[in-house]
Design an enzyme around this catalytic site. Structure first.
Site, short mmCIF file in Angstrom:
data_model
loop_
_atom_site.label_atom_id
_atom_site.label_comp_id
_atom_site.label_asym_id
_atom_site.label_seq_id
_atom_site.Cartn_x
_atom_site.Cartn_y
_atom_site.Cartn_z
CG HIS A 161 12.63 14.40 5.53
ND1 HIS A 161 11.62 14.03 6.38
CD2 HIS A 161 12.39 15.70 5.23
CE1 HIS A 161 10.84 15.06 6.61
NE2 HIS A 161 11.28 16.08 5.92
NE ARG A 164 4.11 3.31 10.66
CZ ARG A 164 4.94 4.05 9.92
NH1 ARG A 164 5.80 4.87 10.49
NH2 ARG A 164 4.91 3.98 8.61
CG HIS A 211 12.82 14.39 11.31
ND1 HIS A 211 12.54 15.62 10.78
CD2 HIS A 211 12.30 13.51 10.43
CE1 HIS A 211 11.88 15.49 9.65
NE2 HIS A 211 11.73 14.23 9.42
CG HIS A 212 12.22 9.96 9.09
ND1 HIS A 212 10.89 9.84 8.78
CD2 HIS A 212 12.66 11.02 8.37
CE1 HIS A 212 10.55 10.77 7.92
NE2 HIS A 212 11.60 11.51 7.65
CG ASP A 267 8.19 17.79 -26.53
OD1 ASP A 267 8.33 17.43 -25.35
OD2 ASP A 267 7.59 17.09 -27.37
CG HIS A 311 -1.49 1.35 1.54
ND1 HIS A 311 -2.34 2.01 0.68
CD2 HIS A 311 -1.30 2.19 2.60
CE1 HIS A 311 -2.65 3.19 1.20
NE2 HIS A 311 -2.03 3.32 2.37
CB SER A 328 11.26 6.13 -14.18
OG SER A 328 10.24 7.08 -14.24
CB SER A 329 12.16 9.52 -10.39
OG SER A 329 11.02 8.75 -10.19
CE1 TYR A 373 9.12 19.57 3.42
CE2 TYR A 373 10.99 18.13 3.82
CZ TYR A 373 9.99 18.96 4.29
OH TYR A 373 9.87 19.18 5.63
CD1 TRP A 422 6.69 3.30 4.40
CD2 TRP A 422 7.87 4.06 2.68
NE1 TRP A 422 7.05 4.59 4.68
CE2 TRP A 422 7.78 5.09 3.64
CE3 TRP A 422 8.58 4.32 1.50
CZ2 TRP A 422 8.37 6.34 3.46
CZ3 TRP A 422 9.16 5.56 1.33
CH2 TRP A 422 9.05 6.56 2.31
CB THR A 459 6.41 24.76 5.65
OG1 THR A 459 7.63 24.03 5.51
CG2 THR A 459 5.29 23.98 5.05
CD GLU A 519 9.56 9.98 -2.41
OE1 GLU A 519 10.57 10.00 -3.14
OE2 GLU A 519 8.41 9.89 -2.85
CB SER A 551 1.64 28.71 -5.66
OG SER A 551 2.10 28.14 -4.47
CE LYS A 576 6.66 26.57 -0.86
NZ LYS A 576 6.66 27.39 -2.03
#
Lengths: 623, 250
Positions: free
Chosen positions: A263, A460, A312-313, A114, A85, A179-180, A267, A149, A338, A265, A278, A341
């Protein structure tokens, strides 16, 4: 180097490479396309599909948790569902959804024909598809990964995860990673090099800016996870001991490598959504974006600081008080850009003539939901507080508020907002509003109670709990709400498809918007801009509407409109790598066959060249 | 540890330095005669201006830099993170192996210094390759391109020999953490070199098909960019893996 015409230097036996596919319609045209708009649509549909798959997995998980002591999905099956998931949602649904908008919108927003490398762009899409196939093939080939994950070592070692699930997971992620990375570099070059003349970086639309920042995050974060995955694969299959304590290895290395990627990731997911919001808030507030420069710079600041907070994880790992404090401080600090914004959006709304169309509803919902997620993030950003919350449902609530509330809501907003540009059709406003309220309310009913579950101690990833924990009522309620959310989202996508099939033709500029993509017809012609624009101000299109003067354009090329040639090579190279991945999992000769195909197609790619053709210009005055 | 001396390293670098200096002087002298300001007729100037306009006409990017060049710069930046992670893993596990052989048991400093020298030399040849095609001298281009290719191939040969030797000494991928990190890091670099070697060979063959011309020198330039990057990475790897083992000051 668009426009660089050179003849192909090929010996006779390779001259077949000069025959490029030219089909305009049908399956072949989609398999060989290099048009960024078509690739964007492919991304959009594929990510919708995987969103559906990931959603089903989530509902399976929720069914198992709906009451105490249930035994619907137990043990490894449950763990596989949880793992897949998360993996499906993050890598196959949300990230590619952002990529769909990047693909379709960046060239339109910056006034280009293009992307910089059209064939590479097609390759990115096919690699993403290949990654999705490899990841999900594991379901049918002995079970998916069940290690979560973030796949902490040593749970992923061959001892504790003996099936091929983790191998499939590794290779699937490497493929989507390729790909990314490739797509990110493509977008960076596109944004730096393909902007319309006069569009300095500080005149670029905010969405393209956030895409720019995201692309850098991708380009710098993905190599790290790729290395981690390669090391893990070697540990599992080639007997190395990187993560095996018995041989002097250190499982914590995996955590560091994973979160150095993991991390940024976060963002990578959220910044594109911020970009979309925006764009939308100024359009529906009838005001320019408040503090454009600050919004852009805070986005860039988030990008930089995203690389400084990964530990921090890992507060509960035992890194010591100094490291924990340092990362607590950086985590608190990243809330500042943040917050900037959020204030800018609120001040854009201030005194505006606000029109609550559907995209605006999703956007304002995002501002609220992301704040909820952000505040709970600050709570476990403080290391001492995190010791209480780590690995509880509180964290589950937090990241669903950020990733769905901050990410998905932005993409839903973008889908409704840009649907006219994608397909030339517009969604039904009334039904859109109703669906929004169903999604918004059921979303909060699903995820907000998880905060309570977390604070009352529910960990969890547990598959069941006993009745005396008193979690049953809330869990049952959450499951009910999650099914409503699932159905509401499904209805949303059915509504999208209905709109695409309908006859609600959209005008070129249905929202009276500000950026360049609305200056061309909906859907745009294959060449995007008949006459390439010249930019003088931010929101040039808006200025041109206000002053009633057309946008200045570049002189026309006497050859016609330059177009990149279609190609089979992106598809074939991807198929090669797909076959090689399956070969690698089973350590069979397939991997050499796959690599052979890849290599041949790669040389074909290089030798066939960029090929080009010219389209005649449309008559002036008629767009 | 008396087998390990700084002397061969210093000697190698000195020889390399002298060699580079000699070649550069030779090269500078060669160009000195060409670069005297010549008095050009108006016609000449017009022809040159027209040629310039023709070359630059097609580069219609925002920055003026070709897309492909920018692509490689960003890719290499991304690749830095790739190697960065590997080097980090190597450094974290340095000295953590529980069983031998340890680095100093297997390293042959002289051998690796020589192969390093050859790889660095190839970077110099790469510069000459690019410079000759930018001048449109196809013959010279082929010569230097092949020389670069040979250097790369020689480096790979040394690496294969070194790996064989290490395996013979009992250091395999799974023997200990040193083996794992060493083979992964140098192996990844070796793959990069191998890709570069294939690329150089491809350009060499392609030049006979008429695919490499002065106007398309950019294609050689990006190959050079990649090749220099791979060399620079090797300097870091060589320092981290080999030179840091030298008992300097200890």
């Amino acid at each position: 180097m668009s426009g660089h015409s050179h003849k192909l230097a090929l010996p006779k036996f390779l001259s077949f490479l000069k025959n490029r596919p030219t089909k305009e319609n049908g399956l072949v045209s989609w398999l060989t396309t290099v048009d960024h708009k078509r690739i964007g649509i492919l991304y959009l549909y594929t990510s919708f599909f995987f969103l559906f798959v990931g959603g089903i997995e989530a509902l399976f998980v929720r069914s198992q948790l709906s009451a105490n002591d249930l035994e619907i999905f137990v043990g490894s099956t449950y763990n596989q569902l949880v793992t897949m998931h998360a993996t499906t949602m993050i890598f196959l649904a949300i990230m590619p959804l952002a990529a769909a908008f990047f693909n379709f919108m960046i060239p339109l927003q910056i006034g280009a024909r293009d992307v910089a490398f059209p064939r590479l762009n097609a390759f990115s899409y096919f690699m993403y598809l290949a990654g999705g196939i490899v990841l999900n093939a594991s379901w049918f080939m002995g079970g998916a990964s069940d290690a979560g994950w973030f796949a902490y070592a040593p749970l992923t070692s061959a001892t504790y995860s003996p099936t091929h699930g983790v191998d499939f997971w590794i290779l699937g992620l490497i493929l989507t990673g390729i790909s990314s990375t490739v797509a990110a570099i493509n977008f960076i070059v596109t944004i730096i090099n393909m902007r319309a003349p006069g569009m300095t970086l500080m005149k670029m639309p905010v969405f393209s800016w956030m895409a720019f920042v995201t692309a850098f995050l991708l380009a710098f974060a993905l190599p790290v996870i790729t290395i981690a995955l390669i090391i893990l694969f070697m540990d599992r299959n080639y007997g190395t001991t990187f993560f095996q304590t018995a041989a002097g290895g250190d499982p914590i290395l995996w955590q560091h490598l994973f979160w150095v990627f993991g991390h940024p990731e976060v963002y990578i997911i959220v910044l594109p959504a911020f970009g979309i919001v925006s764009e939308i808030i100024p359009v529906f507030s009838r005001k320019p974006l408040f503090g454009y420069k600050l919004v852009v710079l805070s986005g860039a600041a988030i990008g930089f600081m995203g690389f400084t907070v990964w530990s921090h994880h890992m507060f509960t790992v035992g890194m010591g008080p100094i490291v924990n404090s340092a990362f607590s401080i950086t985590t608190a600090a990243i809330a500042i850009p943040t917050g900037v914004k959020i204030f800018n959006w609120i001040l854009t709304l201030w005194n505006g003539k606000i029109k609550f169309s559907v995209p605006m509803m999703y956007s304002t919902a995002l501002v609220f939901l992301f704040m909820v997620g952000g505040f709970s993030g600050l709570m476990h950003g403080a290391a001492a507080s995190d010791f209480q919350q780590h690995d509880t449902y509180f964290v589950v609530a937090h990241f669903h508020y950020t990733i769905l509330g901050g990410g998905l809501f932005g993409f839903l907003a973008g889908t409704v907002y840009w649907l006219p540009k994608f397909f030339g059709k517009i969604m039904d406003e009334e039904r859109g509003r109703k669906i929004f309220w169903w999604i918004f309310i059921s979303f909060n009913l699903t995820f907000f109670p998880m905060h309570f579950l977390g604070t009352s101690g529910m960990p969890r990833r547990i598959y069941t709990y006993s009745s005396d924990m008193e979690w049953t009522a809330l869990n049952g309620f959450i499951t009910l709400a999650s099914f409503v959310l699932g159905i509401a989202l499904l209805v949303f996508f059915i509504e999208v498809i209905k709109a695409v099939k309908s006859k609600n033709k959209a005008s070129a500029d249905p929202w009276d918007a500000r950026t360049l993509e609305w200056s061309i017809p909906s859907p745009p012609p294959v060449y995007n801009f008949a006459d390439l624009p010249k930019i003088e101000k931010i929101d040039e299109f808006w200025e041109s509407k206000v002053s009633n003067k057309p946008i200045k354009t570049l002189p026309r090329d006497p050859h016609g409109i330059h177009m990149p040639g279609k190609s089979w090579m992106p598809l074939i190279t991807s198929i090669g790598l797909l076959i090689a991945s399956f070969g690698a999992v089973y350590e069979s000769d397939l991997r050499y066959i796959g690599l052979g195909i890849f290599l041949l197609a790669y040389y074909g790619w290089a030798l066939e060249g960029e090929a080009e053709y010219y389209l005649p210009y449309p008559k002036k005055g008629k767009k | 540890m008396e087998a390990l001396k700084l002397q061969p390293v210093i000697t190698a670098f000195t020889v390399f330095g002298i060699f580079v200096c000699v070649l550069l002087t030779y090269y500078a002298l060669l160009n000195l005669f060409k670069s005297f300001p010549r008095i050009r007729s108006k016609k000449d100037k017009e022809a040159i201006a027209a040629e310039d306009a023709d070359v630059h006409h097609h580069v219609d990017t925002y920055t003026g830099e070709p897309n492909i060049k920018l692509f490689w710069w960003v890719f290499l930046a991304s690749d830095c993170m790739f190697f960065g992670s590997l080097i980090t893993a190597y450094l974290i596990y340095k000295g953590q192996s529980l069983v031998g052989p340890y680095p100093l048991d297997v390293f042959d400093m002289e051998l690796t210094t020589i192969s390093t020298f050859i790889l660095l030399l190839s970077s110099f040849f790469m510069v000459l390759t690019l410079s000759s095609i930018q001048k449109g001298d196809l013959g010279k281009f082929r010569f230097w391109c092949f020389a670069t290719f040979l250097c790369g191939l020689t480096f790979l040969g040394f690496q294969v020999y070194e790996f064989e030797h290490f395996i013979h000494e009992g250091l395999r991928l799974k023997t200990n953490l040193f083996g794992s990190t060493f083979y992964l890091l140098t192996g990844t670099h070796g793959v990069h070199v191998a890709i570069g070697v294939l690329w150089l060979l491809g350009m060499f063959i392609y030049s006979f098909w008429g695919g490499i011309t002065k106007e398309r020198a950019i294609e050689v330039e990006i190959a050079g960019l990649y090749w220099h990057f791979v060399d620079v990475v090797w300097i870091v790897i060589f320092s981290v893996i080999y030179l840091m083992e030298l008992p300097i000051g200890g």
